[in-house]
Design a protein around this motif. Structure first.
Motif, mmCIF file in Angstrom:
data_model
loop_
_atom_site.group_PDB
_atom_site.id
_atom_site.type_symbol
_atom_site.label_atom_id
_atom_site.label_comp_id
_atom_site.label_asym_id
_atom_site.label_seq_id
_atom_site.Cartn_x
_atom_site.Cartn_y
_atom_site.Cartn_z
ATOM 1 N N PHE A 316 38.547 41.234 40.278
ATOM 2 C CA PHE A 316 39.939 41.025 40.674
ATOM 3 C C PHE A 316 40.686 42.324 40.449
ATOM 4 O O PHE A 316 40.155 43.262 39.840
ATOM 5 C CB PHE A 316 40.571 39.903 39.839
ATOM 6 C CG PHE A 316 40.354 40.081 38.361
ATOM 7 C CD1 PHE A 316 41.189 40.902 37.616
ATOM 8 C CD2 PHE A 316 39.285 39.463 37.722
ATOM 9 C CE1 PHE A 316 40.968 41.097 36.256
ATOM 10 C CE2 PHE A 316 39.060 39.653 36.362
ATOM 11 C CZ PHE A 316 39.905 40.473 35.629
ATOM 12 N N ARG A 317 41.903 42.388 40.930
ATOM 13 C CA ARG A 317 42.738 43.554 40.629
ATOM 14 C C ARG A 317 44.095 43.057 40.160
ATOM 15 O O ARG A 317 44.498 41.939 40.455
ATOM 16 C CB ARG A 317 42.873 44.469 41.849
ATOM 17 C CG ARG A 317 43.650 43.847 42.982
ATOM 18 C CD ARG A 317 44.043 44.848 44.044
ATOM 19 N NE ARG A 317 44.470 44.092 45.222
ATOM 20 C CZ ARG A 317 43.713 43.925 46.296
ATOM 21 N NH1 ARG A 317 42.517 44.470 46.382
ATOM 22 N NH2 ARG A 317 44.157 43.207 47.316
ATOM 23 N N GLU A 318 44.736 43.904 39.399
ATOM 24 C CA GLU A 318 46.047 43.533 38.884
ATOM 25 C C GLU A 318 47.050 44.567 39.366
ATOM 26 O O GLU A 318 46.957 45.738 39.011
ATOM 27 C CB GLU A 318 46.018 43.469 37.353
ATOM 28 C CG GLU A 318 47.252 42.834 36.774
ATOM 29 C CD GLU A 318 47.003 42.273 35.374
ATOM 30 O OE1 GLU A 318 46.049 42.707 34.720
ATOM 31 O OE2 GLU A 318 47.783 41.406 34.953
ATOM 32 N N THR A 319 47.969 44.118 40.188
ATOM 33 C CA THR A 319 48.962 45.044 40.725
ATOM 34 C C THR A 319 50.194 45.020 39.839
ATOM 35 O O THR A 319 50.419 44.065 39.104
ATOM 36 C CB THR A 319 49.348 44.658 42.162
ATOM 37 O OG1 THR A 319 49.697 43.272 42.165
ATOM 38 C CG2 THR A 319 48.204 44.873 43.124
ATOM 39 N N ALA A 320 50.948 46.064 39.910
ATOM 40 C CA ALA A 320 52.120 46.168 39.032
ATOM 41 C C ALA A 320 53.203 45.167 39.430
ATOM 42 O O ALA A 320 53.269 44.749 40.562
ATOM 43 C CB ALA A 320 52.687 47.578 39.095
#
Lengths: 320, 279
Positions: A316-320
């Motif tokens: 997964f990715r975590e965006t700001a």
């Protein structure tokens, strides 16, 4: 068509039949045809190599459930000594789709737990095609707790199409039974080595699949759903299973590349069903190696490492 | 085990924006505002309508304080999965239709003054299916519960594992269950509330691992879907099969609780488990 061979194995079957025929003639006549047999055997080996060099995921899925594929007890008799089968969940019954018990691996006591499929029609029914019901998971859980109590390593062998979709299994809480195993396995104070030897089918597989090392036999599969099931839901047709197999990435190579499994155990040329002894030898070597790697690991560290491994599953990715 | 329950992403749009809503069960025509005041439970027949994650949290938590946990997690589609449609496109469509990044929303807040971490599924997001993001968010919720020594509550509404994330989805079952094992060792309570529907890999992991297992009336809860079972056993299924009341009867859950009582019941349970004065 030889029913014991898959479609793509038929050219191998034909050559082997020819070799057998020659052998038969050879016994009866004075003509020395050993040379011809040797030549054909070489040809057969190279044909097998070339077929197996470019197997599709769908072909591998078929190998994983090959009618001649070795099952848990085929491995158990070859790899262990003194196997004592233990039965029952102490709650409801004894599920023959999961076998378990104590045995020795090169003298070392271990707890064995594995799915078991049937070879002939009668046994297939008794074993429910390797599809456990809640009492199967609960038997496995009982044996795992027993192993934990006496600090015996646990070796599991996974080979199931999946959990049994039946009324009784639901009534007896099969979701809870699977979930409970996942919960308990995460914290067992003994090494757990899991090997998918055939079909690693969804929750029924995972229920004995949480461990410190997860291995796949070379032509085994591990998947959230069968290719047919996936195809019938997403493509609305079970006929598209080959495409689904491709998309699901359920083969050992792919899963290793994704770092979802730890190790691939090589199978003999043509697959495990062609040579049970070599398959069992390879698996035994891998199991011994895996177990020895935990020999000097403290219990706390073992559980921490297992948890760290489980926590890291996911992309997964975590965006700001 | 994965989702066989299908939702169209545009279903939400199909719900009339008008003043009146028809109950799917008793066919009564209901005044929208009244239905909402009644927490989307039909005042005539008691049918519990499905509600979204935000609405669930809004109605369950005390108004203040609230903080959302890890709202910005998104799938990366590492497998580049493609069936009749690209997974990427399905995600974008679901995100557009629901306004959520994935199918689970987690908030830190209070329930009648008790500190709680609450996770709620958005069923409209690809059938509430569980992939890496849902699994990770759930684990972060559990971690927050441990950090805050706050009770953990999860409202499930899911068809199961998300097929488009293949084995990653399956392994979320192990990941989330392992997190709960840690929570359990700390003696922090976890309440699982199963709402309609709770199936497959979600059912066979954290939904069934509650210290207390609650279901909403009429919720469909099980591992294999009823159609799959019907095809396997080739017989008609018993009445009420896999419904909340059926599970209660078979000893699988502790209680069936009306949505309108949910705050009171869970607050009472948690305060007892945590040995605090009755709320």
């Amino acid at each position: 068509m030889d029913p014991n061979f898959l479609d793509f194995e038929q050219p191998i079957a034909e050559l082997e039949a020819k070799i057998e025929e020659l052998r038969f003639v050879g016994d009866d006549s004075e003509i020395n045809i050993n040379e011809e047999i040797t030549r054909l055997q070489k040809k057969c080996a190279s044909l097998t190599r070339s077929i197996f060099a470019k197997l599709t995921p769908w072909q591998i899925a078929q190998l994983a459930r090959h009618p001649q594929r070795p099952y848990t007890l085929d491995y158990v008799t070859r790899m262990f000594s003194g196997f004592q089968e233990l039965h029952g969940d102490r709650r409801f019954g004894d599920d023959a789709a999961i076998v378990g018990g104590l045995a020795r691996l090169e003298g070392r006591p271990v707890m064995i737990i594995g799915h078991q499929k049937g070879r002939d029609t009668k046994e297939k029914l008794v074993r429910n095609f390797g599809m456990p019901k809640p009492e199967g998971y609960r038997k496995a859980l009982r044996l795992m707790k027993l192993a934990d109590k006496f600090r015996l390593p646990i070796l599991t062998f996974i080979d199931t199409p999946g959990a049994y979709p039946g009324v009784d299994a639901e009534e007896r809480g099969q979701s809870e039974a699977i979930a409970r195993n996942l919960y308990v396995m995460a914290g067992l104070r003994t090494p757990i080595v899991c090997t998918v030897i055939g079909e690693g089918g969804s929750g029924g597989a995972l229920a004995i699949g949480v461990g410190d090392r997860v291995m796949l036999m070379q032509y085994s599969t591990y998947s959230v759903i069968s290719p047919e099931g996936c195809a019938s839901i997403l493509w609305k047709s079970a006929e598209r299973a080959a495409e689904a197999a491709e998309a699901l990435g359920l083969t050992a190579d792919r899963l290793k590349a994704l770092d979802l499994i730890d190790e691939i155990v090589a199978e003999p040329l043509g697959g495990a069903h062609r040579d049970y002894d070599t398959s069992a030898d390879n698996l035994k070597t891998a199991l011994l190696e895996a177990l020895s790697s935990f020999d000097n690991v403290s219990t706390d560290k073992l559980i921490d490492q297992r948890y760290a491994r489980l926590s890291q599953y996911g992309e997964f990715r975590e965006t700001a | 085990m994965p989702s066989r329950i299908r939702t169209e992403a545009n279903q939400k749009g199909a719900v009339p924006e008008g003043l009146w809503i028809k109950c799917e069960n008793c066919k009564s025509v209901l005044y929208r505002a009244e239905l909402e005041r009644n927490l989307d439970v039909c005042p005539k027949c008691g049918t519990h309508r499905r509600i979204g994650a935000r609405a669930r949290l809004e109605r369950f938590l005390d108004p203040e304080p609230r903080t959302e946990i890890s709202p910005n997690l998104e799938s990366t589609d590492i497998l580049k999965f493609r069936d009749s449609k690209k997974y990427r496109d399905r995600l974008l469509q679901a995100q557009k239709a629901t306004g959520e990044r994935d199918a689970l929303v987690v908030m830190k807040g209070q329930l009648k003054g008790l500190s709680v971490i609450v996770a709620a599924f958005e069923f409209e997001f690809m059938g509430g299916s569980m992939g890496s993001v849902v699994g990770e968010k759930f684990v972060r919720a559990v971690n927050a519960a441990m950090e805050e020594s706050a009770a953990m509550i999860c409202f499930t509404a899911s068809g199961g594992a998300r097929m488009q994330e293949a084995l990653y989805s399956l392994l979320q079952m192990a990941k989330t269950s392992a997190a709960l094992a840690r929570l359990g060792r700390r003696g922090i309570p976890y309440v699982s509330v199963m709402t309609d529907p709770t199936m497959g890999g979600v059912s066979a992991s954290f939904a069934m691992l509650g210290d207390i297992q609650i279901a909403e009336p009429g919720a469909l809860i099980g591992f294999a879907g009823p159609r799959v079972i019907e095809q396997t056993v080739r017989e008609t299924l018993p009445d009420g099969f896999q419904r909340a009341e059926f599970l209660l009867q078979h000893g699988v859950i502790d209680m069936v609780v009306d949505r309108r009582e949910m705050r009171d019941v869970i607050a009472a349970l948690l305060s007892a488990l945590q040995n605090r004065p009755a709320a």
